[in-house]
Design an enzyme around this catalytic site. Sequence first.
Site, mmCIF file in Angstrom:
data_model
loop_
_atom_site.group_PDB
_atom_site.id
_atom_site.type_symbol
_atom_site.label_atom_id
_atom_site.label_comp_id
_atom_site.label_asym_id
_atom_site.label_seq_id
_atom_site.Cartn_x
_atom_site.Cartn_y
_atom_site.Cartn_z
ATOM 1 N N LYS A 1 -7.917 35.221 -8.820
ATOM 2 C CA LYS A 1 -8.317 34.387 -7.687
ATOM 3 C C LYS A 1 -8.292 35.317 -6.481
ATOM 4 C CE LYS A 1 -6.654 30.854 -4.526
ATOM 5 N NZ LYS A 1 -5.943 29.584 -4.335
ATOM 6 N N GLY B 1 -2.724 23.953 2.252
ATOM 7 C CA GLY B 1 -1.498 23.233 2.576
ATOM 8 C C GLY B 1 -1.639 22.158 3.632
ATOM 9 N N ALA C 1 -8.045 24.203 -2.019
ATOM 10 C CA ALA C 1 -7.325 24.191 -0.739
ATOM 11 C C ALA C 1 -7.573 22.923 0.067
ATOM 12 C CB ALA C 1 -7.630 25.412 0.138
ATOM 13 N N GLY C 2 -6.481 22.380 0.526
ATOM 14 C CA GLY C 2 -6.530 21.248 1.441
ATOM 15 C C GLY C 2 -6.426 19.884 0.804
ATOM 16 N N ASN D 1 -2.151 22.696 -5.076
ATOM 17 C CA ASN D 1 -0.761 23.111 -5.217
ATOM 18 C C ASN D 1 0.137 22.225 -4.356
ATOM 19 O OD1 ASN D 1 0.928 26.381 -5.302
ATOM 20 N ND2 ASN D 1 1.772 24.352 -5.389
#
Lengths: 69, 260
Positions: free
Chosen positions: B101, B162, B188-189, B210
């Site tokens: 990644k 995040g 992401a997000g 995540n």
Amino acid sequence: MRINGQIEDGAPRPLPRTLGELLAARGIDPAARYLAVAVNGAIVPRGEWPSLALADADDVEIVRPREGG
Amino acid sequence: MAAAPADPLVIAGHSFASRLFMGSAGYPNQQIMLEALAASGTGLVTMSIRRVSLDGYGESTIDLLGGRYRLLPNTAGCATARDAVLTARLAREALGTDWVKLEIIGDRETLHPDVGQLLAATETLAADGFVVLPYCNDDPVACRKLAMSGAAAIMPLGSPIGSGMGLCNPYNIALICRQSPVPVILDAGIGTASDAALAMELGCAGVLLNSAVAKAEDPLRMARAMRAAVAAGRDAFLAGRIPRRGYAQPSSPQLGIVGA
């Protein structure tokens, strides 16, 4: 010599002359899984770790995987 | 031997039954991390590559995950193509995987990627045999260029890492999905289940998240929610939704109404 970003100038401990010496001095088991080493931007295969000679100005990176997103 | 998955996600010839990829950071503890990853049904877990603490090192996440999951090392923290390429090569050596990644940060506060550096690193790594999954912004041109540079999949952000803001520009994400010759993984997000479902409804091939799970009040429950959301969104996408209309269209028959 730069080892994981820290400059070592030979005092108080002398600079390691081989990668094997460096790993031993830092308590890193050369048989441990999931480790990788680069010297001056070039990956060093595991088989060469014990014998690879290090020069005073070398830049050494010793890494392993950590948690991440 | 398990039957081949129906509707698999294929990246670089590898088939994934789950379209949900997960990160390994930020869990309250490693036990919860393991349980959440199991509950998510994921088949791919990301990790970072970091300098070994030279005072010796203790038990670690990699020892727990190494045998259990296919791993995707990231180049998180790198700000230049040079650092990212070295990190990727170190990751390949440490983990024995060609997959990476690719994350090259252009802004420390927003963690938005540096597209110029991403393109350079993607070309270099693809030529070096890597399966490159670049984390990128939601610019359709940047995504197209990354695909042309050899990326095996494109991973546009929904919003900053995040942040939990979900998909700030669903129109761009839909456009990227329509135009991309390689799978698009929203990365992401993501904040909650509906964000993941939306990404899939727009045409994403998968989702990587995540914080949404690791930092939820109940990570295990959120992992289950995300699993269901990704599956639901995928089914909704494949089912072909009704169009949005600006007016009503009655669903009940118009003839035989009592009193008419």
